[in-house]
Design an enzyme around this catalytic site. Structure first.
Site: not given
Ligand code: C5P
Length: 400
Positions: A208, A286
């Site tokens: 955030n 990944k």
């Protein structure tokens, strides 16, 4: 800042002892008088000659040095100081202090005094993380001993992790805080700050916009009032304040563990913007782009650190303060949040679009307690921090 303060500096045996040479210089630059004590192990790393040259006075080394006893007994040596600083504090010195042993000059000085003591631990990461050292650390803390560092990073032994001695400016700031005569002297305060990062895979995460600016300013302001501050921070974009114990974490789970490890404290302020969710079953490799398919992320709830600490049955901090970043119905939502979480105060702020508050330098907050909602004017985050620190100091004083 430290004019005519008398500091007894005990230099333990570790590679970080080289930093104590610079520490002596910087302490003297600030006006302090430094009386150095070198342990036998310490003298393997730095020489008495270089220490006495920098300190401008004799180095004390041996408990049974009769000349020293005639000049100044070891009891007087430690009692005549305003502060005893142990830097570097080795695992062995910490163990001796925690166990009350007195078998050489350094440990005897530490036992024979009621002068405040500040330690700057430095050791190999495994020694630091060992249950025995952590036990000793908890004992020393509950004995009222101040701790600065250790920091995390590369170590002389080639390993990586917590164990590096705090840098000299951090030690100086901790010395200033220890000698500061502020209203929070002798109080231990926890501050959480910054965002958390919740991994999706090894290279991607959910985060955030929190910069950590308000939490950092608050930790600094609490330190300036004399508090011993533990600063638990997620990956913030502003550097942590100097002179406080910094614990770096990434995820909400890690933040919870760090907060629990920092307890007990007199007050806890939760300024971190903790992610509400983490990705369930984050991938260890990944994620690949595959034709026609999009990854599906599933979420699970993170622990609510503020609520857990607020609702602790035993060992709850005397004052628990939460933050509430809201975009709508700020006061109503924050008032309900205070009751729901069980904290004493909530600092509510409007982070709505166009306010420029998240990541900015100013803040407009409302301080909400059980019986009042007090709007403060918009002001720099450093000012908000200062006023909040003063309110915390007043609340802790009133409680005793
Ligand atoms: O519920 P909300 O995230 O709005 O609450 C904000 C307050 O709760 C802040 O003080 C924040 O630091 C704290 N919090 C927490 N752990 C969470 C979520 C929020 O400590 N998982």
């Amino acid at each position: 800042m430290l004019a005519s303060k008398r500091i007894l500096l005990i230099i333990g045996g570790g590679i970080a002892a080289f930093k104590s040479l610079d520490l002596i210089r910087r302490l003297r630059e600030q006006g302090a008088e430094v009386t150095p004590v070198l342990t036998r192990a310490g003298s393997e790393f730095v020489t008495p000659l270089s220490i006495s040259a920098l300190a401008g006075r004799k180095v004390f080394q041996d408990l049974f040095d009769l000349t020293d006893e005639a000049e100044m007994g070891h009891i007087e040596l430690s009692r005549s100081a305003d502060l005893i600083v142990v830097a570097p504090a080795t695992a062995d010195l910490m163990a001796k202090m925690a166990g009350g042993q007195a078998d050489d000059l350094a440990s005897t000085l530490l036992l024979a005094t009621d002068t405040p003591v500040l330690i700057a631990p430095a050791m190999n990461v495994r020694m630091w993380e060992h249950a025995a050292t952590q036990r000793n650390l908890a004992t020393l803390r509950s004995d009222g001993i101040g701790v600065v560092g250790p920091n995390e990073g590369d170590m002389a032994c080639g390993e990586h992790g917590p164990g590096r001695m705090a840098e000299v400016p951090e030690v100086i700031a901790a010395v200033q805080a220890a000698l500061a005569d502020g209203p929070l002297k002798g109080r231990r305060v926890l501050v959480t700050s910054g965002p958390t990062h919740e991994p999706i895979d090894p290279v991607r995460y959910i985060a955030n916009r929190s910069s950590g600016a308000q939490g950092t300013a608050l930790a600094r302001a609490l330190g300036a009032l004399g508090a011993e501050v533990v600063f638990v921070t997620g990956p913030a974009s502003v550097p942590p304040p100097e002179g406080v114990e910094v614990v770096r974490v990434e995820t909400a789970q890690e933040m919870l563990a760090a907060v629990e490890a920092a307890l007990p404290v007199d007050a806890a302020v939760f300024a971190a913007a903790v992610a509400d969710w983490h990705v369930l079953g984050a991938s260890l490799s990944k994620l690949k782009k595959t034709k026609g398919g999009l990854p599906k992320l599933e979420f699970a709830e993170n622990p609510d650190i503020l609520a857990r600490v607020s609702q602790m049955k035993a060992g709850r901090p005397g004052l628990v303060v939460g933050f509430a970043a809201e975009t709508d119905d700020v006061i109503e939502n924050a008032t309900a949040k205070r009751a729901r979480k069980g904290c004493d105060w909530i600092v509510a702020n409007d982070v709505g679009h166009g306010t420029g508050i998240m990541g900015g330098t100013e803040n407009a907050v409302t301080l909400i307690s059980a019986d009042a909602a007090e709007p403060w004017p918009r002001m720099p985050k450093a000012r908000v921090a200062q006023q909040l620190a003063e309110r915390i100091a007043r609340a802790l004083l009133d409680a005793h």
